[in-house]
Scaffold this motif. Structure first.
Motif, PDB file in Angstrom:
ATOM      1  N   SER A 183      -3.433  -3.234   2.674  1.00 20.30           N
ATOM      2  CA  SER A 183      -2.121  -3.122   3.308  1.00 20.30           C
ATOM      3  C   SER A 183      -1.250  -4.274   2.812  1.00 20.30           C
ATOM      4  O   SER A 183      -1.740  -5.379   2.579  1.00 20.30           O
ATOM      5  N   ASN A 214       2.679  -6.466   2.707  1.00 20.04           N
ATOM      6  CA  ASN A 214       3.984  -6.783   3.292  1.00 20.04           C
ATOM      7  C   ASN A 214       5.099  -6.238   2.401  1.00 20.04           C
ATOM      8  O   ASN A 214       6.115  -5.757   2.887  1.00 20.04           O
ATOM      9  N   ASN A 215       4.905  -6.390   1.108  1.00 23.76           N
ATOM     10  CA  ASN A 215       5.873  -5.866   0.155  1.00 23.76           C
ATOM     11  C   ASN A 215       5.196  -5.716  -1.192  1.00 23.76           C
ATOM     12  O   ASN A 215       4.078  -6.199  -1.394  1.00 23.76           O
ATOM     13  N   ARG A 234       9.937  -3.528   0.377  1.00 22.08           N
ATOM     14  CA  ARG A 234       9.151  -3.869   1.554  1.00 22.08           C
ATOM     15  C   ARG A 234       8.331  -2.663   2.014  1.00 22.08           C
ATOM     16  O   ARG A 234       8.633  -1.529   1.669  1.00 22.08           O
ATOM     17  N   SER A 235       7.324  -2.946   2.819  1.00 16.04           N
ATOM     18  CA  SER A 235       6.390  -1.889   3.213  1.00 16.04           C
ATOM     19  C   SER A 235       7.055  -0.798   4.043  1.00 16.04           C
ATOM     20  O   SER A 235       6.545   0.324   4.109  1.00 16.04           O
ATOM     21  N   ASN A 236       8.195  -1.088   4.666  1.00 21.32           N
ATOM     22  CA  ASN A 236       8.881  -0.069   5.469  1.00 21.32           C
ATOM     23  C   ASN A 236       9.988   0.646   4.684  1.00 21.32           C
ATOM     24  O   ASN A 236      10.757   1.422   5.250  1.00 21.32           O
ATOM     25  N   THR A 247       3.138   4.034   0.926  1.00 21.74           N
ATOM     26  CA  THR A 247       2.077   3.222   1.530  1.00 21.74           C
ATOM     27  C   THR A 247       0.868   4.063   1.924  1.00 21.74           C
ATOM     28  O   THR A 247      -0.240   3.546   2.001  1.00 21.74           O
ATOM     29  N   LYS A 249      -0.933   4.075  -1.149  1.00 19.69           N
ATOM     30  CA  LYS A 249      -1.055   2.734  -1.731  1.00 19.69           C
ATOM     31  C   LYS A 249      -0.629   2.759  -3.195  1.00 19.69           C
ATOM     32  O   LYS A 249      -1.369   2.337  -4.097  1.00 19.69           O
ATOM     33  N   SER A 254       1.312  -7.171  -5.437  1.00 24.26           N
ATOM     34  CA  SER A 254       1.298  -6.897  -3.999  1.00 24.26           C
ATOM     35  C   SER A 254       1.254  -8.202  -3.222  1.00 24.26           C
ATOM     36  O   SER A 254       0.558  -9.154  -3.595  1.00 24.26           O
ATOM     37  N   TRP A 285       0.420  -9.698   0.409  1.00 26.03           N
ATOM     38  CA  TRP A 285      -0.178  -9.281   1.678  1.00 26.03           C
ATOM     39  C   TRP A 285      -0.644 -10.428   2.542  1.00 26.03           C
ATOM     40  O   TRP A 285      -0.958 -10.244   3.701  1.00 26.03           O
TER      41      TRP A 285
END
Lengths: 110, 116
Positions: free
Chosen positions: A28, A30-31, A50-52, A67, A70, A91, A93
């Motif tokens: 996973s 963060n960005n 970013r992850s969102n 995501t 991945k 990545s 994280w």
């Protein structure tokens, strides 16, 4: 290893064509960031997603992020000879550490 | 953005010797990073160096082999000790962005090391 993988390992296109590079990562994040490296020199930061976020644009660059899979892709539109370089995804994280993918060597033929 | 310089830019060394690489930044930064890039490979983080504390090493890298100094907020050194041909790589330092997007890093031009 946290290192991601990129494909293709090498890509050769004609000037004016689009170039697409793909990146997969393991944890996973963060960005996710993309960097360019010219001829074994230092890296230059290109873009961060970013992850969102699902898609981001910067000039001729378009980055997508999935995501659930991945994975990320970098699209360079209307390529130029000066785009010839190696491109790495990285990545982010934990803390400020970046874990780099294996890289794609792009050659743009004038 | 930060401007980073490294010395030397390249060197050819004999096995068993040590080389110290310097990294200078034009602004004060909290975190500095050292990476190794073996020929044709990607970057691997060696360690993170914060001013005033011991460097934090990644798995597979040890202080005896890669001692790091961080005497102030603009300078760091990485020593490659007791070198072997397997240490032939590009060594890059980077810094966390001093402002703006904090997660990005700025990289020095690298030190290309060849061990004979």
């Amino acid at each position: 290893s946290q290192q991601g993988e990129e494909d293709p390992q090498a890509l050769s296109i004609q000037e004016g064509e689009n170039a697409t590079m793909n990146c997969s990562y393991k944890t996973s994040i963060n960005n996710l960031q993309w960097y360019r490296q010219n001829s074994g020199r230092g890296l230059v930061h290109l873009i961060l997603i970013r992850s969102n976020e699902r898609e981001k644009h910067s000039g001729r660059l378009r980055v997508t992020l999935d995501t659930s899979k991945k994975s990320s892709s970098l699209l360079i539109t209307a390529s130029r000879a000066a785009d010839t370089a190696s491109y790495f995804c990285a990545s982010h994280w934990r803390a400020n550490n970046l874990f780099f993918g294996t890289g794609t060597r792009l050659t743009v033929i004038p | 953005s930060a401007v980073i310089s490294q010395k030397p830019s390249r060197d050819i060394c004999q096995r068993g010797t040590s080389l110290t690489i310097q990294c200078q930044v034009d602004s004060q930064v909290t975190m500095m990073f050292w990476y190794r890039q073996q020929p044709g490979q990607s970057l691997t983080l060696i360690a993170t160096a914060n001013q005033g504390s011991e460097a934090t090493y990644e798995s597979g890298f040890v202080i005896d082999k890669f001692p790091i100094s961080r005497p102030n907020l603009t300078f760091s050194t990485l020593t490659v000790s007791n070198m072997s041909p397997e240490d032939s790589s590009i060594y890059l330092c980077s810094v966390g962005a001093p402002s703006g997007v904090q997660e990005t890093q700025y990289f020095g031009p690298g030190t290309r090391l060849l061990v004979l």
